[in-house]
Design a protein around this motif. Sequence first.
Motif, mmCIF file in Angstrom:
data_model
loop_
_atom_site.group_PDB
_atom_site.id
_atom_site.type_symbol
_atom_site.label_atom_id
_atom_site.label_comp_id
_atom_site.label_asym_id
_atom_site.label_seq_id
_atom_site.Cartn_x
_atom_site.Cartn_y
_atom_site.Cartn_z
ATOM 1 N N UNK A 68 0.615 -1.286 0.116
ATOM 2 C CA UNK A 68 -0.309 0.252 -0.314
ATOM 3 C C UNK A 68 0.951 1.397 -0.204
ATOM 4 N N UNK A 69 1.647 1.535 1.048
ATOM 5 C CA UNK A 69 2.916 2.038 0.615
ATOM 6 C C UNK A 69 3.683 2.873 -0.524
ATOM 7 N N UNK A 70 3.982 1.898 -0.296
ATOM 8 C CA UNK A 70 4.803 2.000 -2.520
ATOM 9 C C UNK A 70 4.142 1.782 -3.315
ATOM 10 N N UNK A 71 2.825 2.036 -3.075
ATOM 11 C CA UNK A 71 1.890 2.109 -4.238
ATOM 12 C C UNK A 71 1.244 3.776 -4.369
ATOM 13 N N UNK A 72 1.504 3.702 -2.928
ATOM 14 C CA UNK A 72 0.886 5.309 -2.751
ATOM 15 C C UNK A 72 2.105 6.376 -3.155
ATOM 16 N N UNK A 73 3.397 5.542 -2.681
ATOM 17 C CA UNK A 73 4.777 6.722 -2.873
ATOM 18 C C UNK A 73 4.141 7.111 -5.077
ATOM 19 N N UNK A 75 2.256 7.264 -6.989
ATOM 20 C CA UNK A 75 1.316 7.309 -7.621
ATOM 21 C C UNK A 75 1.744 9.095 -7.407
ATOM 22 N N UNK A 76 2.084 9.682 -6.471
ATOM 23 C CA UNK A 76 2.674 10.936 -6.294
ATOM 24 C C UNK A 76 3.926 10.627 -7.051
ATOM 25 N N UNK A 77 5.599 9.890 -6.648
ATOM 26 C CA UNK A 77 6.451 10.036 -7.630
ATOM 27 C C UNK A 77 6.590 8.582 -8.242
ATOM 28 N N UNK A 78 6.533 8.351 -9.883
ATOM 29 C CA UNK A 78 6.198 6.866 -10.257
ATOM 30 C C UNK A 78 8.013 6.753 -10.372
ATOM 31 N N UNK A 79 8.948 8.451 -10.379
ATOM 32 C CA UNK A 79 10.541 7.453 -10.345
ATOM 33 C C UNK A 79 11.017 7.103 -9.247
ATOM 34 N N UNK A 103 9.124 -11.682 -17.358
ATOM 35 C CA UNK A 103 8.274 -12.480 -18.517
ATOM 36 C C UNK A 103 6.982 -11.417 -19.326
ATOM 37 N N UNK A 104 7.743 -10.401 -19.337
ATOM 38 C CA UNK A 104 6.700 -9.397 -20.041
ATOM 39 C C UNK A 104 5.764 -8.510 -18.876
ATOM 40 N N UNK A 105 5.213 -9.765 -17.609
ATOM 41 C CA UNK A 105 4.047 -8.824 -17.437
ATOM 42 C C UNK A 105 3.682 -7.958 -16.868
ATOM 43 N N UNK A 106 5.149 -7.013 -16.734
ATOM 44 C CA UNK A 106 5.261 -5.348 -15.504
ATOM 45 C C UNK A 106 6.248 -5.174 -16.688
ATOM 46 N N UNK A 107 5.428 -3.856 -16.896
ATOM 47 C CA UNK A 107 6.302 -2.799 -18.347
ATOM 48 C C UNK A 107 5.940 -1.623 -17.374
ATOM 49 N N UNK A 108 7.416 -0.844 -17.544
ATOM 50 C CA UNK A 108 8.083 0.049 -16.606
ATOM 51 C C UNK A 108 6.199 1.038 -16.767
ATOM 52 N N UNK A 109 5.400 1.523 -17.834
ATOM 53 C CA UNK A 109 4.218 2.607 -17.599
ATOM 54 C C UNK A 109 3.471 1.345 -16.571
ATOM 55 N N UNK A 110 3.184 0.640 -16.394
ATOM 56 C CA UNK A 110 2.528 -0.240 -15.557
ATOM 57 C C UNK A 110 2.652 0.024 -13.956
ATOM 58 N N UNK A 111 3.844 1.206 -13.890
ATOM 59 C CA UNK A 111 4.552 0.833 -12.205
ATOM 60 C C UNK A 111 3.438 1.612 -11.681
ATOM 61 N N UNK A 112 2.324 1.809 -11.738
ATOM 62 C CA UNK A 112 1.679 2.837 -10.796
ATOM 63 C C UNK A 112 0.481 1.776 -10.738
ATOM 64 N N UNK A 113 0.120 0.747 -11.515
ATOM 65 C CA UNK A 113 -0.748 -0.149 -11.357
ATOM 66 C C UNK A 113 -0.735 -1.609 -10.172
ATOM 67 N N UNK A 114 -1.757 -1.079 -9.044
ATOM 68 C CA UNK A 114 -1.773 -1.597 -7.985
ATOM 69 C C UNK A 114 -1.165 -3.739 -8.072
ATOM 70 N N UNK A 115 -1.930 -3.626 -9.172
ATOM 71 C CA UNK A 115 -2.004 -5.006 -9.472
ATOM 72 C C UNK A 115 -1.122 -5.379 -10.192
ATOM 73 N N UNK A 116 -0.417 -5.085 -11.421
ATOM 74 C CA UNK A 116 1.238 -4.908 -11.635
ATOM 75 C C UNK A 116 2.078 -5.010 -11.129
ATOM 76 N N UNK A 117 2.056 -4.108 -10.142
ATOM 77 C CA UNK A 117 3.327 -4.170 -8.936
ATOM 78 C C UNK A 117 3.299 -5.175 -8.290
ATOM 79 N N UNK A 118 1.777 -5.527 -7.388
ATOM 80 C CA UNK A 118 2.508 -6.586 -6.869
ATOM 81 C C UNK A 118 2.701 -7.849 -7.733
ATOM 82 N N UNK A 119 2.359 -7.597 -8.523
ATOM 83 C CA UNK A 119 3.196 -9.055 -9.730
ATOM 84 C C UNK A 119 4.561 -8.890 -9.319
ATOM 85 N N UNK A 120 4.460 -7.986 -9.895
ATOM 86 C CA UNK A 120 6.263 -7.311 -9.542
ATOM 87 C C UNK A 120 6.632 -7.482 -8.616
ATOM 88 N N UNK A 121 6.477 -6.934 -7.481
ATOM 89 C CA UNK A 121 6.781 -7.100 -6.401
ATOM 90 C C UNK A 121 7.203 -9.127 -6.193
#
Length: 158
Positions: A68-73, A75-79, A103-121
């Motif tokens: 939750x914290x990383x996703x919130x962060x 959304x404010x500072x994607x970098x 394997x292509x499930x997580x791409x840079x533009x998706x980093x603010x998508x919580x579902x894809x971020x959790x998958x990446x993590x």
Amino acid sequence: METALMSNHSTDYPAGILTKETLKSFFAIAEAPDGTLTYAPGYEHIPENWYRRPLGVANEYSATSFVTDVTQMASVVPEALSVGGNTGTVNSFTGADLGNITGGAYQTPDRTDPTKFVCFFYQLSLALLPDFLRSEALGLLQEKIGPFVDPECAKIGK
């Protein structure tokens, strides 16, 4: 800032509070009277009178809190989720190709998508685990993060 990550959990703020002063202390940032910020390498430290969240309490910090914290962060500072490093000179940051990690499930533009971020993590955690810990850690990951992971994400790398 409303985040549990790095918050000070004192008697005055049992739920935690994260101030600019706390962040500046952790990252060795000094502020001049004119408002300019400077980084002082080697002076990073835990702030004076800083208290971590107590263990065994109802609002204990968890994997869910972290996501939750990383996703919130992000959304404010994607970098903040940029993965990579400098390539030998100042300001030469080169990002890693995250598609190769997941394997292509997580791409840079998706980093603010919580579902894809959790998958990446989740996938990154598995990629970094030594083989001898994988079965035990996989069970823990599946228990704590699994409910938040898209079933398609769990298939990657199998």
